[in-house]
Write a protein that holds these residues in place. Structure first.
Motif, PDB file in Angstrom:
ATOM      1  N   ILE A   1       2.357  59.072  -5.996  1.00 11.54           N
ATOM      2  CA  ILE A   1       0.936  58.896  -5.721  1.00 11.54           C
ATOM      3  C   ILE A   1       0.274  58.447  -7.015  1.00 11.54           C
ATOM      4  O   ILE A   1       0.363  59.124  -8.045  1.00 11.54           O
ATOM      5  CB  ILE A   1       0.268  60.186  -5.213  1.00 11.54           C
ATOM      6  CG1 ILE A   1       0.698  60.496  -3.772  1.00 11.54           C
ATOM      7  CG2 ILE A   1      -1.251  60.056  -5.257  1.00 11.54           C
ATOM      8  CD1 ILE A   1       0.050  61.740  -3.183  1.00 11.54           C
ATOM      9  N   TYR A   2      -0.354  57.278  -6.958  1.00 11.35           N
ATOM     10  CA  TYR A   2      -1.169  56.789  -8.059  1.00 11.35           C
ATOM     11  C   TYR A   2      -2.614  57.013  -7.643  1.00 11.35           C
ATOM     12  O   TYR A   2      -3.091  56.463  -6.648  1.00 11.35           O
ATOM     13  CB  TYR A   2      -0.869  55.317  -8.320  1.00 11.35           C
ATOM     14  CG  TYR A   2       0.593  55.060  -8.624  1.00 11.35           C
ATOM     15  CD1 TYR A   2       1.124  55.387  -9.875  1.00 11.35           C
ATOM     16  CD2 TYR A   2       1.436  54.533  -7.666  1.00 11.35           C
ATOM     17  CE1 TYR A   2       2.474  55.175 -10.151  1.00 11.35           C
ATOM     18  CE2 TYR A   2       2.786  54.310  -7.940  1.00 11.35           C
ATOM     19  CZ  TYR A   2       3.301  54.627  -9.180  1.00 11.35           C
ATOM     20  OH  TYR A   2       4.641  54.425  -9.453  1.00 11.35           O
ATOM     21  N   ALA A   3      -3.328  57.852  -8.393  1.00 11.85           N
ATOM     22  CA  ALA A   3      -4.625  58.364  -7.954  1.00 11.85           C
ATOM     23  C   ALA A   3      -5.558  58.535  -9.144  1.00 11.85           C
ATOM     24  O   ALA A   3      -5.294  58.040 -10.241  1.00 11.85           O
ATOM     25  CB  ALA A   3      -4.426  59.684  -7.210  1.00 11.85           C
ATOM     26  N   SER A   4      -6.663  59.254  -8.931  1.00 14.75           N
ATOM     27  CA  SER A   4      -7.584  59.565 -10.020  1.00 14.75           C
ATOM     28  C   SER A   4      -7.800  61.074 -10.084  1.00 14.75           C
ATOM     29  O   SER A   4      -7.572  61.799  -9.119  1.00 14.75           O
ATOM     30  CB  SER A   4      -8.918  58.835  -9.836  1.00 14.75           C
ATOM     31  OG  SER A   4      -9.594  59.283  -8.678  1.00 14.75           O
ATOM     32  N   LYS A   5      -8.242  61.525 -11.246  1.00 13.23           N
ATOM     33  CA  LYS A   5      -8.523  62.951 -11.440  1.00 13.23           C
ATOM     34  C   LYS A   5      -9.591  63.095 -12.507  1.00 13.23           C
ATOM     35  O   LYS A   5      -9.860  62.176 -13.286  1.00 13.23           O
ATOM     36  CB  LYS A   5      -7.259  63.698 -11.864  1.00 13.23           C
ATOM     37  CG  LYS A   5      -6.718  63.324 -13.242  1.00 13.23           C
ATOM     38  CD  LYS A   5      -5.426  64.078 -13.538  1.00 13.23           C
ATOM     39  CE  LYS A   5      -4.861  63.679 -14.904  1.00 13.23           C
ATOM     40  NZ  LYS A   5      -3.546  64.326 -15.161  1.00 13.23           N
ATOM     41  N   TRP A   6     -10.246  64.268 -12.510  1.00 14.06           N
ATOM     42  CA  TRP A   6     -11.186  64.589 -13.564  1.00 14.06           C
ATOM     43  C   TRP A   6     -11.123  66.080 -13.849  1.00 14.06           C
ATOM     44  O   TRP A   6     -10.665  66.881 -13.020  1.00 14.06           O
ATOM     45  CB  TRP A   6     -12.602  64.173 -13.214  1.00 14.06           C
ATOM     46  CG  TRP A   6     -13.135  64.704 -11.915  1.00 14.06           C
ATOM     47  CD1 TRP A   6     -13.722  65.911 -11.679  1.00 14.06           C
ATOM     48  CD2 TRP A   6     -13.115  64.014 -10.651  1.00 14.06           C
ATOM     49  NE1 TRP A   6     -14.079  66.024 -10.361  1.00 14.06           N
ATOM     50  CE2 TRP A   6     -13.715  64.880  -9.703  1.00 14.06           C
ATOM     51  CE3 TRP A   6     -12.651  62.763 -10.235  1.00 14.06           C
ATOM     52  CZ2 TRP A   6     -13.867  64.522  -8.368  1.00 14.06           C
ATOM     53  CZ3 TRP A   6     -12.808  62.414  -8.903  1.00 14.06           C
ATOM     54  CH2 TRP A   6     -13.406  63.282  -7.989  1.00 14.06           C
ATOM     55  N   ASP A   7     -11.580  66.462 -15.018  1.00 19.79           N
ATOM     56  CA  ASP A   7     -11.543  67.856 -15.448  1.00 19.79           C
ATOM     57  C   ASP A   7     -12.405  68.697 -14.516  1.00 19.79           C
ATOM     58  O   ASP A   7     -13.535  68.319 -14.173  1.00 19.79           O
ATOM     59  CB  ASP A   7     -12.052  67.967 -16.884  1.00 19.79           C
ATOM     60  CG  ASP A   7     -11.699  69.299 -17.526  1.00 19.79           C
ATOM     61  OD1 ASP A   7     -12.140  70.348 -16.998  1.00 19.79           O
ATOM     62  OD2 ASP A   7     -10.989  69.303 -18.541  1.00 19.79           O
ATOM     63  N   GLN A   8     -11.893  69.879 -14.152  1.00 19.22           N
ATOM     64  CA  GLN A   8     -12.603  70.748 -13.225  1.00 19.22           C
ATOM     65  C   GLN A   8     -13.903  71.306 -13.796  1.00 19.22           C
ATOM     66  O   GLN A   8     -14.722  71.849 -13.052  1.00 19.22           O
ATOM     67  CB  GLN A   8     -11.695  71.909 -12.799  1.00 19.22           C
ATOM     68  CG  GLN A   8     -11.199  72.785 -13.943  1.00 19.22           C
ATOM     69  CD  GLN A   8     -12.186  73.845 -14.379  1.00 19.22           C
ATOM     70  OE1 GLN A   8     -12.931  74.349 -13.555  1.00 19.22           O
ATOM     71  NE2 GLN A   8     -12.189  74.188 -15.661  1.00 19.22           N
ATOM     72  N   LYS A   9     -14.130  71.121 -15.095  1.00 17.85           N
ATOM     73  CA  LYS A   9     -15.391  71.579 -15.687  1.00 17.85           C
ATOM     74  C   LYS A   9     -16.577  70.762 -15.180  1.00 17.85           C
ATOM     75  O   LYS A   9     -17.730  71.188 -15.281  1.00 17.85           O
ATOM     76  CB  LYS A   9     -15.328  71.495 -17.207  1.00 17.85           C
ATOM     77  CG  LYS A   9     -15.316  70.074 -17.747  1.00 17.85           C
ATOM     78  CD  LYS A   9     -15.211  70.051 -19.264  1.00 17.85           C
ATOM     79  CE  LYS A   9     -15.208  68.611 -19.796  1.00 17.85           C
ATOM     80  NZ  LYS A   9     -15.048  68.583 -21.270  1.00 17.85           N
ATOM     81  N   TYR A  10     -16.295  69.583 -14.635  1.00 17.12           N
ATOM     82  CA  TYR A  10     -17.356  68.736 -14.088  1.00 17.12           C
ATOM     83  C   TYR A  10     -17.655  69.118 -12.639  1.00 17.12           C
ATOM     84  O   TYR A  10     -16.762  69.523 -11.899  1.00 17.12           O
ATOM     85  CB  TYR A  10     -16.947  67.269 -14.104  1.00 17.12           C
ATOM     86  CG  TYR A  10     -16.833  66.639 -15.461  1.00 17.12           C
ATOM     87  CD1 TYR A  10     -17.969  66.350 -16.220  1.00 17.12           C
ATOM     88  CD2 TYR A  10     -15.593  66.293 -15.980  1.00 17.12           C
ATOM     89  CE1 TYR A  10     -17.859  65.747 -17.460  1.00 17.12           C
ATOM     90  CE2 TYR A  10     -15.472  65.682 -17.216  1.00 17.12           C
ATOM     91  CZ  TYR A  10     -16.607  65.416 -17.953  1.00 17.12           C
ATOM     92  OH  TYR A  10     -16.501  64.812 -19.180  1.00 17.12           O
ATOM     93  N   SER A  11     -18.881  68.926 -12.234  1.00 12.51           N
ATOM     94  CA  SER A  11     -19.189  68.951 -10.806  1.00 12.51           C
ATOM     95  C   SER A  11     -18.566  67.712 -10.173  1.00 12.51           C
ATOM     96  O   SER A  11     -18.195  66.764 -10.869  1.00 12.51           O
ATOM     97  CB  SER A  11     -20.706  68.932 -10.582  1.00 12.51           C
ATOM     98  OG  SER A  11     -21.242  67.679 -10.982  1.00 12.51           O
ATOM     99  N   HIS A  12     -18.489  67.720  -8.832  1.00 11.75           N
ATOM    100  CA  HIS A  12     -17.922  66.531  -8.182  1.00 11.75           C
ATOM    101  C   HIS A  12     -18.771  65.299  -8.482  1.00 11.75           C
ATOM    102  O   HIS A  12     -18.241  64.216  -8.770  1.00 11.75           O
ATOM    103  CB  HIS A  12     -17.836  66.753  -6.667  1.00 11.75           C
ATOM    104  CG  HIS A  12     -17.175  65.629  -5.938  1.00 11.75           C
ATOM    105  ND1 HIS A  12     -15.835  65.607  -5.682  1.00 11.75           N
ATOM    106  CD2 HIS A  12     -17.674  64.462  -5.436  1.00 11.75           C
ATOM    107  CE1 HIS A  12     -15.523  64.483  -5.050  1.00 11.75           C
ATOM    108  NE2 HIS A  12     -16.628  63.778  -4.886  1.00 11.75           N
ATOM    109  N   ARG A  13     -20.080  65.448  -8.411  1.00 12.40           N
ATOM    110  CA  ARG A  13     -20.963  64.303  -8.618  1.00 12.40           C
ATOM    111  C   ARG A  13     -20.863  63.741 -10.029  1.00 12.40           C
ATOM    112  O   ARG A  13     -21.023  62.537 -10.257  1.00 12.40           O
ATOM    113  CB  ARG A  13     -22.404  64.705  -8.302  1.00 12.40           C
ATOM    114  CG  ARG A  13     -22.653  64.887  -6.803  1.00 12.40           C
ATOM    115  CD  ARG A  13     -24.072  65.313  -6.509  1.00 12.40           C
ATOM    116  NE  ARG A  13     -24.331  65.320  -5.074  1.00 12.40           N
ATOM    117  CZ  ARG A  13     -25.452  65.766  -4.521  1.00 12.40           C
ATOM    118  NH1 ARG A  13     -26.421  66.253  -5.290  1.00 12.40           N
ATOM    119  NH2 ARG A  13     -25.603  65.734  -3.203  1.00 12.40           N
TER     120      ARG A  13
END
Length: 377
Positions: A87-99
């Protein structure tokens, strides 16, 4: 007496066949999703999520079940020559809100599994040396020459990264070019700024290999674009929004189109996000005469995240679908899902997003679609 019995039997058969035909006629893409076989125990405790997504199989797809580090989004499954699934996807640190996360911290990432259903293991950033891994709307594919390609858009103009190997390293090949509007507005391919003097990033880009050797792009607008000269283009805009000739359908706030080819037809599914409804279209050549085929899935009416034991996960938002095709038929879809409304995911809390894999009866679906086409001829 016998003639009466025969007449009654004929009448019953006629009614039965009519009912069957009516049932077949109203079938939609959503009817071909299959229950998910758990890859482990369904878990209640020690994982993130509201009760509407508990218990669930944390080994399905890609997730950080204890939300220690990552939220996942986007993605497409690609099978390598050794039978492993990526799976080639995206991610972000959970410290951020989704928005905030998707546009402030989203990065292209790679995960791998032995089983298409998962669990997928995060192998790290796809291009850590390019803009610190920046990427969103990330999808992967195999190119016509066999190389692996990963596409990113939305936060960037629209780039393609390539590698000879499924595990990388992925290097920037270049930006996607759309040079010939072909009589259509360039806004079908790229965002337009308020002054309407500049076209910026592409969005929701999906790239597929056509059987005729050309590359095809469907972006946020759903307008088909074709390249005769490789994955970077230049692409020609070949048509308008596929739903434009159906005024009964929403004409704005549509997004997340996905495209695939199976059973001799091209298919597009896109999402109308305010109503959480996705629509299905098909075309025989992928360019002209896109026909509306009904609702693909609707969050509030259809429960497609159902396990073989009957347990249902009722995800709040279901977005970014992509189809996995093998041996000419779709076998699975993947979705980006979140357990609460996006504004309720505050970051560093107990809410998050993940990628879910759902099996699909593509053989039966293509047979059904073939029947529809034959009846239209």
């Amino acid at each position: 007496m016998r003639s009466i019995e025969i007449a009654l039997i004929s009448s019953v058969l006629l009614v039965s066949n009519t009912l069957i035909a009516q049932q077949d006629h109203v079938q939609q893409l959503v009817d071909f999703f299959l229950p998910m076989k758990p890859q482990g125990l369904l878990i209640f405790e020690g994982i993130w999520g509201n009760n509407n997504v508990l218990p669930r199989d944390i080994k399905n797809g890609l997730e950080d079940s204890t939300i220690k580090q990552w939220c996942y989004w986007d993605g497409k499954i690609v099978k390598d020559d050794k039978g492993k699934y990526h799976i080639y996807a995206s991610k972000w640190d959970q410290k951020y809100s989704h928005r905030d996360g998707w546009h402030k911290g989203s990065k292209g990432t790679h995960a791998v599994a032995d089983n298409i259903m998962g669990p997928y293991k995060d192998k790290g950033l796809l291009w850590p040396d390019w803009q610190e891994g920046k990427g969103h709307n990330v999808i992967g594919l195999r190119m016509h020459d066999g190389r692996y390609a990963v596409v990113t858009s939305e936060l960037t103009p629209g780039e393609v990264f390539v590698s000879d190997h499924s595990n990388g390293p992925f290097k920037l090949l270049g930006q996607i070019k759309v040079e010939d509007p072909h009589g259509f507005g360039m806004g079908l391919a790229r965002y337009q700024n308020p002054e309407k003097s500049h076209y910026g990033n592409m969005s929701n880009v999906k790239v597929m290999l056509r059987p005729d050797g050309r590359y095809m792009i469907i972006a946020r607008s759903t307008a088909p674009m074709i390249s005769e000269n490789g994955i970077l283009g230049p692409y020609k805009i070949m048509g308008d929004r596929i739903y434009k000739k159906y005024p009964e359908l929403p004409q704005t706030k549509n997004e997340d189109p996905t495209i695939w080819y199976s059973g001799g037809l091209y298919h597009i599914v896109y999402n109308h996000w305010p109503s959480k409804t996705s629509y299905h279209f098909s075309s025989e050549d992928g360019i002209h005469d896109w026909k509306y085929r009904g609702i693909a899935f609707k969050k509030d009416e259809f429960k497609i995240f159902k396990y073989t034991d009957g347990t249902i996960n009722d995800w709040q938002f279901i977005e970014r679908p992509t189809a996995y095709v093998e041996n000419g038929h779709v076998t699975h879809f993947i979705f980006s899902v979140i357990d609460v409304k996006k504004g309720q995911d505050r970051g560093s809390d107990n809410h998050a997003s993940k990628i879910v894999v759902v099996p699909f009866d593509g053989v039966a679906f293509d047979k059904y679609m073939k029947g529809i086409i034959e009846n239209e001829e």
